[in-house]
Design an enzyme around this catalytic site. Sequence first.
Site, PDB file in Angstrom:
ATOM      1  N   TYR A 141      -8.222   6.328  -1.589  1.00 29.28           N
ATOM      2  CA  TYR A 141      -7.059   7.053  -2.129  1.00 29.28           C
ATOM      3  C   TYR A 141      -7.458   7.792  -3.399  1.00 29.28           C
ATOM      4  O   TYR A 141      -7.226   9.001  -3.536  1.00 29.28           O
ATOM      5  CB  TYR A 141      -5.908   6.081  -2.423  1.00 29.28           C
ATOM      6  CG  TYR A 141      -4.839   6.707  -3.284  1.00 29.28           C
ATOM      7  CD1 TYR A 141      -3.945   7.629  -2.755  1.00 29.28           C
ATOM      8  CD2 TYR A 141      -4.738   6.396  -4.641  1.00 29.28           C
ATOM      9  CE1 TYR A 141      -2.977   8.225  -3.548  1.00 29.28           C
ATOM     10  CE2 TYR A 141      -3.770   6.981  -5.440  1.00 29.28           C
ATOM     11  CZ  TYR A 141      -2.895   7.897  -4.890  1.00 29.28           C
ATOM     12  OH  TYR A 141      -1.949   8.491  -5.690  1.00 29.28           O
ATOM     13  N   LYS A 180       9.409   2.244  -0.667  1.00 32.66           N
ATOM     14  CA  LYS A 180       7.951   2.142  -0.759  1.00 32.66           C
ATOM     15  C   LYS A 180       7.410   0.754  -0.430  1.00 32.66           C
ATOM     16  O   LYS A 180       6.198   0.562  -0.349  1.00 32.66           O
ATOM     17  CB  LYS A 180       7.486   2.554  -2.159  1.00 32.66           C
ATOM     18  CG  LYS A 180       7.628   4.050  -2.418  1.00 32.66           C
ATOM     19  CD  LYS A 180       7.381   4.411  -3.885  1.00 32.66           C
ATOM     20  CE  LYS A 180       5.959   4.160  -4.327  1.00 32.66           C
ATOM     21  NZ  LYS A 180       4.982   5.086  -3.700  1.00 32.66           N
TER      22      LYS A 180
END
Length: 334
Positions: A141, A180
């Site tokens: 990421y 989330k």
Amino acid sequence: MTIIVTGAAGFIGSNIVKALNQRGITDIVAVDNLSKGEKFKNLAECEIAHYLDKHEFIRQVREHILPYQNIEAVFHQGACSDTMNYDGLYMMDNNYQYTLDLLDWCQDERIPFLYASSAAVYGKGEIFREERELEKPLNVYGYSKFLFDQVLRRRMKEGLTAQVVGFRYFNVYGQHEQHKGRMASVAFHHFHQYREHGYVNLFGSNDGYGNGEQTRDFVSVEDVAKVNLYFFDHPELSGIYNLGTGRSQQFNELAAATVNACRAAEGKPEMSLKELVEEELIRYIPFPNALKGKYQSFTQADITKLREAGYKEEFFDVKAGIDRYVKWMLENLA
């Protein structure tokens, strides 16, 4: 004039849409992937002109057939933000190639492009300044964000046709992150832990830090939206900017602020950290082996460059920001 916001139903994207609405701007094309359907709630209180599925948007961008005229800016917040997702093929396509295609299109059309980078590019460093030698991402990421930032640096040397700004978000918390799951902020999880169990958990000692003493630069999503709009107002500014408060505060402080804000809503008095620990309202759990060597125990944005760009607003500290966030959660999620 039309504004495009990608990731518009997500956490930061929906807050940018809301901030634009507060200025009276509603000619907004919201781009997202609503396969996780509950995200629609983040847009339900916002005013937009049109919704476009992310995959259709990407196709139209790549074929240069978007039907909108006079696009004023693109706020690109659509990305996979799961730092524990190790699917490199997906991450590089979703975070790197998608962003690169958007950059090329915006430069061809001379449209300002403001995008989400991340403090994850710094890895376990102790200095968080926008310099190449300080950037050592720990996961794919962080690497996907790092790699695109390098593209921008090269393009800036070659010359840009329109504004491009990358924001290295630090630890963002605030309204509209409820979809989330495990990637929501610690403040979000602490709120629900306290409401359900009457106490919150923090990691114990690790990496030379005592119980709950690991620190982060916690920044309110309200401030994040304000900074995005500041650069929208200043299209002459381009570059990569840290977006944090410039303060590093302990998880202990975050937990205490969350518990005390919940207690205040119950009509109970504020307690010190020592009292909260003694009363077992804050508890410490062993540091997970899976995170050892992959965990940032300290972050603190160097916001010198942001200030030099003219941004003068003060940022919420943890107590003030968490007070506002807990009030919002009590009104909207409890």
